[in-house]
Scaffold this motif. Structure first.
Motif, short mmCIF file in Angstrom:
data_model
loop_
_atom_site.label_atom_id
_atom_site.label_comp_id
_atom_site.label_asym_id
_atom_site.label_seq_id
_atom_site.Cartn_x
_atom_site.Cartn_y
_atom_site.Cartn_z
N ASP A 93 0.86 -1.19 0.00
CA ASP A 93 0.00 0.00 0.00
C ASP A 93 0.89 1.23 0.00
OD1 ASP A 93 -1.91 1.98 0.35
OD2 ASP A 93 -2.84 1.07 2.10
N VAL A 94 0.50 2.23 -0.78
CA VAL A 94 1.25 3.49 -0.82
C VAL A 94 1.35 4.11 0.57
CG1 VAL A 94 1.30 5.83 -1.78
CG2 VAL A 94 0.61 3.91 -3.23
N LEU A 95 0.33 3.94 1.40
CA LEU A 95 0.29 4.58 2.72
C LEU A 95 1.06 3.82 3.80
CD1 LEU A 95 -3.48 5.63 2.98
CD2 LEU A 95 -1.61 6.77 1.77
N CYS A 96 1.66 2.71 3.45
CA CYS A 96 2.30 1.84 4.44
C CYS A 96 3.78 2.16 4.61
CB CYS A 96 2.12 0.38 4.00
SG CYS A 96 3.09 -0.80 4.92
N PRO A 97 4.20 2.63 5.79
CA PRO A 97 5.63 2.94 5.99
C PRO A 97 6.53 1.71 5.92
CG PRO A 97 4.43 3.07 8.07
CD PRO A 97 3.41 2.92 7.01
N PHE A 98 6.03 0.57 6.38
CA PHE A 98 6.82 -0.66 6.28
C PHE A 98 7.02 -1.06 4.82
CE2 PHE A 98 4.79 -1.14 10.55
CZ PHE A 98 5.96 -1.10 11.30
N CYS A 99 6.01 -0.79 3.98
CA CYS A 99 6.15 -1.04 2.55
C CYS A 99 7.18 -0.11 1.93
CB CYS A 99 4.80 -0.85 1.85
SG CYS A 99 3.51 -1.99 2.37
N TYR A 100 7.28 1.09 2.46
CA TYR A 100 8.28 2.04 1.95
C TYR A 100 9.68 1.46 2.13
CZ TYR A 100 10.84 6.39 1.28
OH TYR A 100 11.72 7.35 0.81
N VAL A 101 9.96 0.95 3.31
CA VAL A 101 11.28 0.38 3.59
C VAL A 101 11.51 -0.87 2.75
CG1 VAL A 101 12.79 -0.55 5.38
CG2 VAL A 101 11.21 1.32 5.94
N THR A 102 10.52 -1.76 2.72
CA THR A 102 10.66 -2.99 1.95
C THR A 102 10.87 -2.70 0.47
OG1 THR A 102 9.38 -4.31 3.51
CG2 THR A 102 9.46 -5.11 1.25
N ASN A 103 10.15 -1.71 -0.05
CA ASN A 103 10.28 -1.35 -1.45
C ASN A 103 11.71 -0.93 -1.79
OD1 ASN A 103 9.16 -0.78 -4.10
ND2 ASN A 103 9.37 1.38 -3.59
N LYS A 104 12.29 -0.08 -0.97
CA LYS A 104 13.66 0.37 -1.20
C LYS A 104 14.64 -0.80 -1.15
CE LYS A 104 12.68 4.87 -1.17
NZ LYS A 104 12.74 5.68 -2.41
N ARG A 105 14.46 -1.66 -0.17
CA ARG A 105 15.39 -2.79 0.00
C ARG A 105 15.24 -3.80 -1.12
NH1 ARG A 105 15.27 -3.62 6.66
NH2 ARG A 105 16.28 -1.62 7.10
N LEU A 106 14.01 -4.08 -1.50
CA LEU A 106 13.79 -5.04 -2.57
C LEU A 106 14.38 -4.54 -3.88
CD1 LEU A 106 12.46 -7.73 -3.43
CD2 LEU A 106 10.38 -6.41 -3.94
N PHE A 147 -2.99 -3.63 -1.68
CA PHE A 147 -3.60 -4.09 -0.43
C PHE A 147 -3.86 -2.85 0.43
CE2 PHE A 147 -4.05 -5.68 3.80
CZ PHE A 147 -4.50 -6.99 3.69
N MET A 148 -5.12 -2.56 0.70
CA MET A 148 -5.47 -1.32 1.40
C MET A 148 -5.31 -1.45 2.92
SD MET A 148 -8.83 0.04 -0.66
CE MET A 148 -9.72 -1.52 -0.57
N ILE A 149 -4.55 -0.54 3.52
CA ILE A 149 -4.48 -0.51 4.98
C ILE A 149 -5.49 0.47 5.57
CG2 ILE A 149 -2.08 -1.27 5.03
CD1 ILE A 149 -1.29 1.61 5.71
N ILE A 150 -5.94 1.43 4.77
CA ILE A 150 -7.07 2.30 5.16
C ILE A 150 -8.10 2.14 4.06
CG2 ILE A 150 -7.85 4.64 5.70
CD1 ILE A 150 -5.04 5.33 6.58
N SER A 151 -9.03 1.23 4.28
CA SER A 151 -9.94 0.83 3.21
C SER A 151 -11.26 1.59 3.21
CB SER A 151 -10.22 -0.67 3.31
OG SER A 151 -10.78 -0.99 4.58
N SER A 152 -11.46 2.48 4.20
CA SER A 152 -12.72 3.21 4.29
C SER A 152 -12.46 4.65 4.69
CB SER A 152 -13.65 2.54 5.31
OG SER A 152 -14.75 3.38 5.60
N LEU A 153 -12.85 5.56 3.83
CA LEU A 153 -12.74 6.98 4.17
C LEU A 153 -13.69 7.34 5.31
CD1 LEU A 153 -11.56 9.78 3.63
CD2 LEU A 153 -13.29 10.07 1.82
#
Length: 220
Positions: A8-21, A38-44
């Motif tokens: 998910d764009v909003l996921c900080p853990f995905c940010y780190v994983t993306n850079k490492r991958l 994969f939505m971590i905030i799925s409802s406005l």
């Protein structure tokens, strides 16, 4: 070998994983990455209920942004959030935009768009629910902007996001980042570059993990 990256764009853990991958697979020629939403905030509506004002929403995001200080000690979440552009931001709009990029350029287009969208959000404090921001990212990565404008709010893009999430949940994935290697081996959470490299080396040499311990996604 191939890796499916649920994120998910909003996921900080995905940010780190993306850079490492990215760093790891840049050293290999035969590793393909498939990108899934994969939505971590799925409802406005749920976000508005929890944080009625934009200030409340920024406070809610503060803990999420602060996660990055674990991995990047010089990162200053206050500086980013105090720009005041981020408020009621949820997952669907930027993930639909990633799908619009994918429609044009496949997984590489998705990856380029996703990476820049995360930089805009976590590093520059941009509101990635804002149409103008999403369109500016499309321009920056060199997409056909007129086609992007047609696609990024389309039913097809929304359905693609929903289908990705349904696939993840059918596999037992309940959070991101999640990497599925060769449609079998599941890597959960943030891992070091050394760990990711060892997984790739093992799979390429043995066809399965040997020096690292991984389970199939159905064994989780």
């Amino acid at each position: 070998m191939h890796i499916t990256f649920f994120h998910d764009v909003l996921c900080p853990f995905c940010y780190v994983t993306n850079k490492r991958l990215k760093n790891v697979i840049s050293k290999y020629e035969n590793v393909k990455v498939k990108h899934k939403a994969f939505m971590i905030i799925s409802s406005l509506d749920d976000l508005l209920a929890a944080a009625p004002t934009p200030e409340d929403a920024r406070e809610l995001f503060r803990s999420e942004f602060s996660i990055l200080t674990r991995y990047y000690p010089d990162y200053d979440p206050k500086k980013v959030l105090d720009k005041g552009k981020i408020g009621h931001v949820w997952s669907m709009p930027p993930l639909m935009a990633c799908k619009a990029a994918e429609f044009q350029r496949g997984d590489q287009g998705h990856w380029e768009y996703f990476s820049l969208a995360q930089d805009k959000f976590f590093m520059e404090g941009e509101n990635i629910n804002d149409d103008s921001v999403l369109i500016s990212i499309a321009k920056e990565v060199g997409l056909d902007v007129e086609r992007f404008k047609r696609d990024f709010k389309s039913k097809e893009a929304k359905l693609a996001v929903i289908q990705d999430e349904e696939e993840a949940k059918a596999m037992g994935i309940r959070g991101v980042p999640a990497l599925v290697v060769n449609d079998k081996w599941l890597i959960r959470g943030v891992q070091t570059e050394e760990f990711l490299k060892q997984v790739v080396d093992d799979i390429m040499e043995y066809g399965e993990p040997k020096k690292v311990e991984l389970k199939a996604y159905w064994e989780q």
